[in-house]
Design an enzyme around this catalytic site. Structure first.
Site, PDB file in Angstrom:
ATOM      1  N   CYS A 136       5.000   0.914   5.876  1.00  0.00           N
ATOM      2  CA  CYS A 136       5.575   1.428   7.122  1.00  0.00           C
ATOM      3  C   CYS A 136       4.892   0.779   8.321  1.00  0.00           C
ATOM      4  O   CYS A 136       3.724   1.074   8.620  1.00  0.00           O
ATOM      5  CB  CYS A 136       5.397   2.946   7.152  1.00  0.00           C
ATOM      6  SG  CYS A 136       5.882   3.723   8.689  1.00  0.00           S
ATOM      7  N   CYS A 139       3.990   3.205  11.165  1.00  0.00           N
ATOM      8  CA  CYS A 139       2.823   4.053  10.864  1.00  0.00           C
ATOM      9  C   CYS A 139       1.517   3.277  10.983  1.00  0.00           C
ATOM     10  O   CYS A 139       0.536   3.767  11.522  1.00  0.00           O
ATOM     11  CB  CYS A 139       2.899   4.599   9.437  1.00  0.00           C
ATOM     12  SG  CYS A 139       4.482   5.309   9.014  1.00  0.00           S
ATOM     13  N   ASP A 140       1.491   2.065  10.440  1.00  0.00           N
ATOM     14  CA  ASP A 140       0.214   1.391  10.210  1.00  0.00           C
ATOM     15  C   ASP A 140      -0.006   0.130  11.049  1.00  0.00           C
ATOM     16  O   ASP A 140      -1.087  -0.471  10.987  1.00  0.00           O
ATOM     17  CB  ASP A 140       0.089   1.011   8.725  1.00  0.00           C
ATOM     18  CG  ASP A 140       0.046   2.244   7.840  1.00  0.00           C
ATOM     19  OD1 ASP A 140      -0.362   3.306   8.341  1.00  0.00           O
ATOM     20  OD2 ASP A 140       0.433   2.147   6.658  1.00  0.00           O
TER      21      ASP A 140
HETATM   22  C1  FAD Z   1       1.680   5.344   2.320  1.00  0.00           C
HETATM   23  C2  FAD Z   1       2.503   5.970   3.428  1.00  0.00           C
HETATM   24  C3  FAD Z   1       1.910   6.242   4.646  1.00  0.00           C
HETATM   25  C4  FAD Z   1       2.646   6.804   5.660  1.00  0.00           C
HETATM   26  N1  FAD Z   1       2.032   7.040   6.862  1.00  0.00           N
HETATM   27  C5  FAD Z   1       2.719   7.633   7.851  1.00  0.00           C
HETATM   28  C6  FAD Z   1       2.107   7.889   9.104  1.00  0.00           C
HETATM   29  O1  FAD Z   1       0.933   7.554   9.324  1.00  0.00           O
HETATM   30  N2  FAD Z   1       2.867   8.490  10.066  1.00  0.00           N
HETATM   31  C7  FAD Z   1       4.175   8.846   9.865  1.00  0.00           C
HETATM   32  O2  FAD Z   1       4.791   9.434  10.753  1.00  0.00           O
HETATM   33  N3  FAD Z   1       4.786   8.599   8.689  1.00  0.00           N
HETATM   34  C8  FAD Z   1       4.100   8.012   7.683  1.00  0.00           C
HETATM   35  N4  FAD Z   1       4.733   7.726   6.508  1.00  0.00           N
HETATM   36  C9  FAD Z   1       6.134   8.152   6.344  1.00  0.00           C
HETATM   37  C10 FAD Z   1       6.148   9.674   6.070  1.00  0.00           C
HETATM   38  O3  FAD Z   1       5.236   9.953   5.028  1.00  0.00           O
HETATM   39  C11 FAD Z   1       7.535  10.159   5.693  1.00  0.00           C
HETATM   40  O4  FAD Z   1       8.439   9.832   6.724  1.00  0.00           O
HETATM   41  C12 FAD Z   1       7.557  11.681   5.489  1.00  0.00           C
HETATM   42  O5  FAD Z   1       6.581  12.086   4.555  1.00  0.00           O
HETATM   43  C13 FAD Z   1       8.926  12.132   4.996  1.00  0.00           C
HETATM   44  O6  FAD Z   1       8.846  13.507   4.816  1.00  0.00           O
HETATM   45  P1  FAD Z   1       9.850  14.287   3.860  1.00  0.00           P
HETATM   46  O7  FAD Z   1       9.389  15.700   3.851  1.00  0.00           O
HETATM   47  O8  FAD Z   1      11.232  14.004   4.251  1.00  0.00           O
HETATM   48  O9  FAD Z   1       9.707  13.635   2.410  1.00  0.00           O
HETATM   49  P2  FAD Z   1       8.489  13.211   1.501  1.00  0.00           P
HETATM   50  O10 FAD Z   1       7.234  13.043   2.241  1.00  0.00           O
HETATM   51  O11 FAD Z   1       9.023  12.071   0.715  1.00  0.00           O
HETATM   52  O12 FAD Z   1       8.317  14.475   0.542  1.00  0.00           O
HETATM   53  C14 FAD Z   1       9.270  14.782  -0.426  1.00  0.00           C
HETATM   54  C15 FAD Z   1       8.766  15.910  -1.283  1.00  0.00           C
HETATM   55  O13 FAD Z   1       9.807  16.246  -2.225  1.00  0.00           O
HETATM   56  C16 FAD Z   1       9.248  16.426  -3.485  1.00  0.00           C
HETATM   57  N5  FAD Z   1      10.247  16.194  -4.530  1.00  0.00           N
HETATM   58  C17 FAD Z   1      10.857  15.033  -4.879  1.00  0.00           C
HETATM   59  N6  FAD Z   1      11.648  15.250  -5.966  1.00  0.00           N
HETATM   60  C18 FAD Z   1      11.525  16.560  -6.265  1.00  0.00           C
HETATM   61  C19 FAD Z   1      12.067  17.384  -7.285  1.00  0.00           C
HETATM   62  N7  FAD Z   1      12.896  16.929  -8.216  1.00  0.00           N
HETATM   63  N8  FAD Z   1      11.709  18.694  -7.305  1.00  0.00           N
HETATM   64  C20 FAD Z   1      10.882  19.198  -6.365  1.00  0.00           C
HETATM   65  N9  FAD Z   1      10.346  18.471  -5.382  1.00  0.00           N
HETATM   66  C21 FAD Z   1      10.663  17.166  -5.355  1.00  0.00           C
HETATM   67  C22 FAD Z   1       8.069  15.466  -3.533  1.00  0.00           C
HETATM   68  O14 FAD Z   1       7.120  15.934  -4.481  1.00  0.00           O
HETATM   69  C23 FAD Z   1       7.533  15.555  -2.109  1.00  0.00           C
HETATM   70  O15 FAD Z   1       6.607  16.603  -1.993  1.00  0.00           O
HETATM   71  C24 FAD Z   1       4.014   7.146   5.470  1.00  0.00           C
HETATM   72  C25 FAD Z   1       4.626   6.866   4.247  1.00  0.00           C
HETATM   73  C26 FAD Z   1       3.888   6.293   3.234  1.00  0.00           C
HETATM   74  C27 FAD Z   1       4.563   5.988   1.918  1.00  0.00           C
END
Ligand code: FAD
Length: 308
Positions: A136, A139-140
């Site tokens: 990302c 982010c980084d």
């Molecule tokens: C390495 C990394 C670093 C990042 N750093 C930043 C940052 O510094 N700042 C920033 O703003 N964004 C950052 N991002 C992006 C950010 O993490 C995402 O935009 C954000 O987490 C998305 O949130 P979300 O809740 O939509 O989904 P996710 O974070 O993808 O969470 C999805 C959740 O759903 C769960 N899930 C999936 N399938 C199932 C299932 N079948 N049953 C039950 N649960 C399930 C997973 O376990 C997870 O807990 C980063 C991403 C990565 C990969």
């Protein structure tokens, strides 16, 4: 399917979107049940510092941030279950959700299972994630001021992120497996004309190498088969995202990006089913935007249940 419990609202996925939806629905006294899935606290939980979430001027560790969300949602009565959703039946209300621990019914759902970043699948990639390997740029990018970095990817979003990274990096080399890009002509021209951006064509990364952080990449030219090890300050893997919608195939409308189609109320094509975060967002993909979508979905759930 024996039903173990009925809930007014269930939230599927325990990232920033899901926990924020849990917080808001808990404060609306809907006693939500959130199912975390395997990656507790979502994608950013592994990152050592989230620097762009408002209200944390010093930054916050990804796992620490997740624990705070968890604590805050529970404080208002949200229940969190550390299990994985195995199937979802959206045919009729109440909706059915089966977990390893049993089957639940719910009057409304928030789908917040997020997305997975596409990985290269090469040695060292996982080991150096957060220590020189990033997925990302937004982010980084700021961690790479005046650094010489590499990007894998050749689509529109990879080029957009490459151009964004020119604000920070000294040089950016795009490693691409073909001899032409998949991006649109305008973006490609902007990238080709930017003096900080260089290209390594017909080339793939075979390994990420380093100590404390990534320091080198082993690359291979696909035309000649020649391999070499080149120095790097960081590798951005920008080859796409896979929204976690496999359990939902055929049950609701998806967009051309594979994300869930939602309206301005975060409602999906199935009444009473809402979606938030990266599972429904092909554009912004941030912790703050995902949390915002979780809040909006929860407010819509609350209104829906009041009138349903
Ligand atoms: C390495 C990394 C670093 C990042 N750093 C930043 C940052 O510094 N700042 C920033 O703003 N964004 C950052 N991002 C992006 C950010 O993490 C995402 O935009 C954000 O987490 C998305 O949130 P979300 O809740 O939509 O989904 P996710 O974070 O993808 O969470 C999805 C959740 O759903 C769960 N899930 C999936 N399938 C199932 C299932 N079948 N049953 C039950 N649960 C399930 C997973 O376990 C997870 O807990 C980063 C991403 C990565 C990969």
């Amino acid at each position: 399917m024996e039903i173990v419990e009925h809930r007014q609202v269930m939230i599927l996925g325990g990232g920033p979107a899901g926990f924020t939806a849990a917080l808001y629905t808990a404060r609306a006294d809907l006693k939500p049940l959130l199912v975390t899935g395997m990656t507790l606290y979502g994608q950013a939980s592994q990152t050592h510092c989230i620097e762009n979430y408002p209200g944390f001027p010093e930054g916050v560790g990804g796992n620490d941030f997740g624990q705070r969300l968890d604590e805050q949602a529970k404080r208002f009565g949200a229940e969190v279950i550390y299990d994985i959703v195995q199937c979802v039946d959206l045919q009729q209300r109440p909706f059915k959700v089966c977990l390893g621990s049993g089957t639940y019914t719910a009057d409304s759902l928030v789908l917040s299972m997020g997305a997975d970043t596409r990985k290269l699948g090469v040695p060292g990639e996982r080991e150096f994630t957060g220590r020189g390997v990033s997925y990302c740029a937004t982010c980084d990018g700021a961690f790479y001021k005046e650094k010489d970095i590499h990007i894998v990817g050749g689509g529109d979003s990879a080029l957009e992120e490459a151009l964004f990274l020119t604000r920070y990096a000294r040089s950016i080399t795009i490693i691409h497996r073909r001899d032409q890009l998949r991006a649109g002509a305008i973006l490609e021209n902007r990238a080709r004309n930017n003096p900080k951006i260089h290209f390594l064509w017909d080339t793939v990364v075979k390994e990420v190498i380093g100590g404390e952080t990534a320091t080198h990449l082993r690359i291979e030219n696909l035309k000649t088969g020649m391999q070499e090890t080149i120095p790097t300050d960081g590798l951005f893997v920008l080859i796409g995202h896979i929204p976690n919608t496999s359990l939902l195939q055929g049950q609701l409308k998806l967009t051309e990006h594979g994300t869930i189609e939602i309206d301005e109320h975060m409602e999906t094509s199935v009444k009473g089913v809402f979606a938030a975060g990266e599972i429904a967002d092909p554009l912004y993909r941030q912790v703050v935007t995902s949390a915002g979508m979780g809040a909006a979905a929860a407010i819509s759930v609350t209104r829906f249940l009041a009138t349903a």
